[in-house]
Write a protein that holds these residues in place. Structure first.
Motif: not given
Length: 199
Positions: A57-58, A74-75, A182-183, A189-190
Motif C-alpha cells: 500500500x505504501x 488511518x487504514x 503501534x496502531x 500521526x495520521x
C-alpha cells in the motif's frame, strides 16, 4: 529534483523488497503454526501478511498528497489490528483443544522470523521519517515484529523445561499488545496530518 527522484526510487525498491520478504515468510510461519498448533506463530504469521500488505500500500501511495497519505495512514492503523483479532481466534481454539507446541520448531521458526524482521528494520530505518505516518507504519511494524520474534524464541526455549501452553499464549498476548500500541501511534500521526520529512 534528481536527488528527490533518487530517494523516491530507493524507497520504492526498499518497500517492495520488504513486502516480498514478509509475504514469503508468512507462508513459512503459517505452515509451521498449523503443524505444531502454536498461537504465537499463527498470530505472527498473520502479522507477516499484514506487513506485506502495508508495504504494498505504501508503494502504491507514493506521489499521493499529504491529505490522502494521512487517510491511508488511518487504514494502515486499522490493518495493524488484524493480528490481534487473529490471536483472539487462536485463543478460542487453544482452550477448546489444548496443545503444547513443539519447542524446537517454535524456536527455529521464531529465529527465522527474527532474521527477516531485523533485515527489514535495517532497510527501513533510514526511511522511517521519509513519508510521514506511512513509512513510520512500515518501520514500527518491522521493529515490533522483531521484538515479538524474540518472545517466540524465548517461549520455545521455556518449552524445553516447562511443558505448558502458557508461554506460547503469553507471547501471543505480547504480539497483540505491541500491534495495538503501534496502531494507536500511527492513527495519531495520521490525525495530525504529519508532514513528510526528508531522511
Amino acid at each position: 529534483m534528481t536527488l528527490q527522484h533518487n530517494q523516491d526510487a530507493q524507497f520504492a525498491k526498499s518497500v517492495l523488497f520488504v513486502a516480498f520478504a514478509n509475504l514469503t515468510y508468512f507462508f513459512v510461519e503459517f505452515i509451521a503454526a498449523n503443524n505444531i498448533h502454536s498461537s504465537s506463530l499463527f498470530a505472527d504469521s498473520i502479522d507477516f501478511l499484514e506487513d506485506a500488505s502495508i508495504n504494498i500500500l505504501i508503494f502504491l501511495a507514493l506521489g499521493w498528497s499529504i491529505k490522502n497519505k494521512a487517510r491511508l495512514g488511518k487504514c494502515l492503523a486499522m490493518i495493524l489490528v488484524i493480528p490481534a483479532l487473529a490471536f483472539l481466534y487462536t485463543i478460542w481454539q487453544k482452550f477448546n483443544m489444548p496443545s503444547v507446541p513443539d519447542p524446537s520448531i517454535l524456536s527455529l521458526t521464531g529465529f527465522g522470523a527474527l532474521l527477516v524482521n531485523l533485515t527489514c528494520t535495517f532497510i527501513l530505518m533510514r526511511f522511517r521519517n521519509y513519508q510521514g505516518s506511512l513509512t513510520r507504519a512500515a518501520f514500527l511494524s518491522a521493529r515490533n515484529d522483531a521484538l515479538a520474534n524474540i518472545g517466540i524464541i524465548i517461549a520455545g526455549l521455556i518449552g524445553y523445561i516447562w511443558v505448558s501452553m502458557w508461554p506460547d499464549l503469553i507471547v501471543g498476548f505480547l504480539i497483540m499488545a505491541i500491534n495495538l500500541d503501534a496502531a494507536k501511534e500511527i492513527w495519531e500521526a495520521s490525525e495530525s496530518h504529519e508532514i513528510p520529512l526528508k531522511p
